[in-house]
Design a protein around this motif. Structure first.
Motif, PDB file in Angstrom:
ATOM      1  N   VAL A  23       0.841  -1.201   0.000  1.00 37.40           N
ATOM      2  CA  VAL A  23       0.000   0.000   0.000  1.00 37.40           C
ATOM      3  C   VAL A  23       0.874   1.248   0.000  1.00 37.40           C
ATOM      4  N   CYS A  24       1.902   1.240   0.855  1.00 40.03           N
ATOM      5  CA  CYS A  24       2.805   2.395   0.939  1.00 40.03           C
ATOM      6  C   CYS A  24       3.532   2.623  -0.382  1.00 40.03           C
ATOM      7  N   ILE A  25       4.024   1.547  -0.983  1.00 44.34           N
ATOM      8  CA  ILE A  25       4.775   1.650  -2.237  1.00 44.34           C
ATOM      9  C   ILE A  25       3.911   2.232  -3.346  1.00 44.34           C
ATOM     10  N   TYR A  26       2.647   1.873  -3.372  1.00 43.95           N
ATOM     11  CA  TYR A  26       1.738   2.343  -4.413  1.00 43.95           C
ATOM     12  C   TYR A  26       1.239   3.766  -4.147  1.00 43.95           C
ATOM     13  N   ARG A  27       0.935   4.084  -2.877  1.00 43.75           N
ATOM     14  CA  ARG A  27       0.231   5.335  -2.589  1.00 43.75           C
ATOM     15  C   ARG A  27       1.134   6.513  -2.247  1.00 43.75           C
ATOM     16  N   ILE A  28       2.249   6.274  -1.582  1.00 45.32           N
ATOM     17  CA  ILE A  28       3.082   7.393  -1.153  1.00 45.32           C
ATOM     18  C   ILE A  28       3.584   8.227  -2.333  1.00 45.32           C
ATOM     19  N   PRO A  29       4.089   7.637  -3.416  1.00 51.91           N
ATOM     20  CA  PRO A  29       4.522   8.475  -4.555  1.00 51.91           C
ATOM     21  C   PRO A  29       3.370   9.260  -5.182  1.00 51.91           C
ATOM     22  N   ALA A  30       2.144   8.749  -5.028  1.00 47.35           N
ATOM     23  CA  ALA A  30       0.967   9.447  -5.577  1.00 47.35           C
ATOM     24  C   ALA A  30       0.363  10.424  -4.584  1.00 47.35           C
ATOM     25  N   SER A  31       1.029  10.594  -3.439  1.00 50.86           N
ATOM     26  CA  SER A  31       0.554  11.514  -2.384  1.00 50.86           C
ATOM     27  C   SER A  31      -0.847  11.161  -1.909  1.00 50.86           C
ATOM     28  N   LYS A  32      -1.122   9.866  -1.809  1.00 53.32           N
ATOM     29  CA  LYS A  32      -2.410   9.389  -1.322  1.00 53.32           C
ATOM     30  C   LYS A  32      -2.281   8.874   0.111  1.00 53.32           C
ATOM     31  N   ASP A 126      10.873  12.270   0.529  1.00 55.16           N
ATOM     32  CA  ASP A 126      11.319  12.932   1.760  1.00 55.16           C
ATOM     33  C   ASP A 126      10.417  12.581   2.935  1.00 55.16           C
ATOM     34  N   VAL A 127       9.147  12.291   2.637  1.00 58.90           N
ATOM     35  CA  VAL A 127       8.196  11.983   3.705  1.00 58.90           C
ATOM     36  C   VAL A 127       8.580  10.702   4.443  1.00 58.90           C
ATOM     37  N   SER A 129      12.237   9.447   4.289  1.00 60.61           N
ATOM     38  CA  SER A 129      13.635   9.524   4.716  1.00 60.61           C
ATOM     39  C   SER A 129      13.907  10.575   5.791  1.00 60.61           C
ATOM     40  N   ILE A 130      13.303  11.755   5.671  1.00 62.95           N
ATOM     41  CA  ILE A 130      13.594  12.814   6.647  1.00 62.95           C
ATOM     42  C   ILE A 130      13.068  12.460   8.044  1.00 62.95           C
ATOM     43  N   PRO A 131      11.780  12.071   8.198  1.00 66.39           N
ATOM     44  CA  PRO A 131      11.353  11.606   9.529  1.00 66.39           C
ATOM     45  C   PRO A 131      12.143  10.369   9.974  1.00 66.39           C
ATOM     46  N   GLY A 132      12.551   9.541   8.994  1.00 69.18           N
ATOM     47  CA  GLY A 132      13.311   8.338   9.319  1.00 69.18           C
ATOM     48  C   GLY A 132      14.631   8.653   9.992  1.00 69.18           C
ATOM     49  N   ILE A 133      15.277   9.750   9.601  1.00 64.73           N
ATOM     50  CA  ILE A 133      16.541  10.142  10.231  1.00 64.73           C
ATOM     51  C   ILE A 133      16.326  10.376  11.721  1.00 64.73           C
ATOM     52  N   VAL A 134      15.274  11.123  12.053  1.00 63.99           N
ATOM     53  CA  VAL A 134      14.984  11.450  13.452  1.00 63.99           C
ATOM     54  C   VAL A 134      14.539  10.210  14.224  1.00 63.99           C
ATOM     55  N   VAL A 135      13.610   9.458  13.644  1.00 59.92           N
ATOM     56  CA  VAL A 135      13.051   8.286  14.327  1.00 59.92           C
ATOM     57  C   VAL A 135      14.129   7.245  14.614  1.00 59.92           C
ATOM     58  N   PHE A 136      14.965   6.960  13.629  1.00 64.06           N
ATOM     59  CA  PHE A 136      15.966   5.911  13.823  1.00 64.06           C
ATOM     60  C   PHE A 136      17.157   6.393  14.653  1.00 64.06           C
ATOM     61  N   PHE A 137      17.407   7.697  14.668  1.00 65.26           N
ATOM     62  CA  PHE A 137      18.419   8.222  15.592  1.00 65.26           C
ATOM     63  C   PHE A 137      17.962   8.009  17.030  1.00 65.26           C
ATOM     64  N   LEU A 138      16.681   8.307  17.301  1.00 67.31           N
ATOM     65  CA  LEU A 138      16.149   8.090  18.649  1.00 67.31           C
ATOM     66  C   LEU A 138      16.076   6.600  18.975  1.00 67.31           C
ATOM     67  N   ALA A 139      15.701   5.789  17.968  1.00 68.54           N
ATOM     68  CA  ALA A 139      15.615   4.342  18.181  1.00 68.54           C
ATOM     69  C   ALA A 139      16.974   3.737  18.478  1.00 68.54           C
ATOM     70  N   ALA A 140      18.033   4.365  17.966  1.00 70.75           N
ATOM     71  CA  ALA A 140      19.381   3.830  18.172  1.00 70.75           C
ATOM     72  C   ALA A 140      19.772   3.798  19.648  1.00 70.75           C
ATOM     73  N   PHE A 141      19.090   4.601  20.479  1.00 72.27           N
ATOM     74  CA  PHE A 141      19.382   4.589  21.908  1.00 72.27           C
ATOM     75  C   PHE A 141      19.032   3.231  22.528  1.00 72.27           C
ATOM     76  N   GLY A 180      19.397  13.899  -4.353  1.00 72.11           N
ATOM     77  CA  GLY A 180      19.248  14.305  -2.966  1.00 72.11           C
ATOM     78  C   GLY A 180      18.581  13.242  -2.119  1.00 72.11           C
ATOM     79  N   GLY A 181      17.727  12.426  -2.747  1.00 75.06           N
ATOM     80  CA  GLY A 181      17.071  11.348  -2.015  1.00 75.06           C
ATOM     81  C   GLY A 181      18.063  10.320  -1.501  1.00 75.06           C
ATOM     82  N   ASP A 182      19.077  10.014  -2.291  1.00 74.43           N
ATOM     83  CA  ASP A 182      20.109   9.064  -1.866  1.00 74.43           C
ATOM     84  C   ASP A 182      20.892   9.611  -0.677  1.00 74.43           C
ATOM     85  N   ILE A 183      21.158  10.916  -0.698  1.00 73.27           N
ATOM     86  CA  ILE A 183      21.898  11.554   0.395  1.00 73.27           C
ATOM     87  C   ILE A 183      21.127  11.411   1.707  1.00 73.27           C
TER      88      ILE A 183
END
Length: 258
Positions: A23-32, A126-127, A129-141, A180-183
């Motif tokens: 569902v995510c793979i299909y809908r996220i790029p379509a902003s659904k 970005d929806v 990867s960017i939250p993922g940076i924060v979430v997984f940084f906190l999860a790393a604790f 930029g997405g790869d970065i």
């Protein structure tokens, strides 16, 4: 429950996660919305009943076709479900029933979504990867083998290294190279597996990307300008590190010493 029963439940749970990833793979790029409405056939738009939405089983019973319009259902759907189940089982066997296992599985699930989105659309949203940076940084604790300093350094090395590569490439060729997405993806990867995992992921992704790229060019008879999305290879490198990274690094340095 014994190990076999827990393994079966874990695999079934992973299949359900894989179904949601579709569902995510299909809908996220379509902003659904990934929550509403329910799943429908992409061709006839008929709502899919719950008994036609059972991971793997429904695809086999329907022979890979929509019950209503008989349109073919991509083999991608059961593949993602199967990967979700297999990785859940692998994480359980590696880390047991722990918070660490849950975090790593969530990380792998995100990488699976990014992989197939990048293959289809040549983008890494970005929806994610960017939250993922924060979430997984906190999860790393909660990861006992990783300190917050290693996690922070992983973000900086991950994002900084590819940014430097992209900047130098643009400086020399006046063209866009690394997206930029790869970065941002590598920064997210570094948040959970640290700077050592970033370097490992870069090495593995570069090696596998080169092999696959050359094979694709030979198969399609394309020239050296054939565009291959790099995100899936970064995901392969990160997942490989989670399961085998320290052992492979130890083996490599021992081999170099000998």
């Amino acid at each position: 429950m014994d190990l076999l029963q827990i393994g079966i439940i874990t695999f079934a749970f992973g299949l359900c996660v894989g179904s949601f990833l579709n569902v995510c793979i299909y809908r996220i790029p379509a902003s659904k919305s990934i929550v509403y409405p329910g799943s429908t056939c992409p061709r006839c738009a008929t709502a899919i009943r719950f008994y036609d939405n059972i991971p793997l089983i429904s695809y086999l019973l329907l022979a890979g076709k929509c019950r209503h319009c008989k349109a073919k259902i991509s083999v991608r759907y059961p593949l993602v479900e199967l990967l979700g189940g297999l990785f859940a089982l692998c994480v359980f066997l590696k880390f047991g029933l722990t918070i660490e296992a849950l975090i790593y599985y969530a990380f792998i699930a995100v990488l699976l979504s990014i992989t197939f989105i990048d293959i289809d659309h040549r983008i890494i949203p970005d929806v994610i990867s960017i939250p993922g940076i924060v979430v997984f940084f906190l999860a790393a604790f909660a990861i006992p083998t990783l300190t917050w300093k290693e996690s922070l350094l992983g973000v900086l090395v991950g994002g900084g290294s590819l940014f430097l590569v992209a900047w130098v490439y643009h400086l020399l060729t006046k063209k866009e190279g690394m997206g930029g997405g790869d970065i941002k993806l590598l920064a997210m990867i570094g948040a959970l597996i640290g700077w050592k995992g970033v370097l490992f992921s870069i090495f593995v992704s570069s090696a596998t990307g080169t092999i696959v790229g050359l094979a694709a060019m030979l198969a399609t008879r394309q020239n050296m300008k054939l565009a291959v999305p790099f995100g899936p290879f970064l995901a392969v490198g990160a997942i490989t590190y989670i399961f085998f990274g320290p052992e492979l690094i130890h083996w490599y340095f021992n081999m170099m010493i000998v």
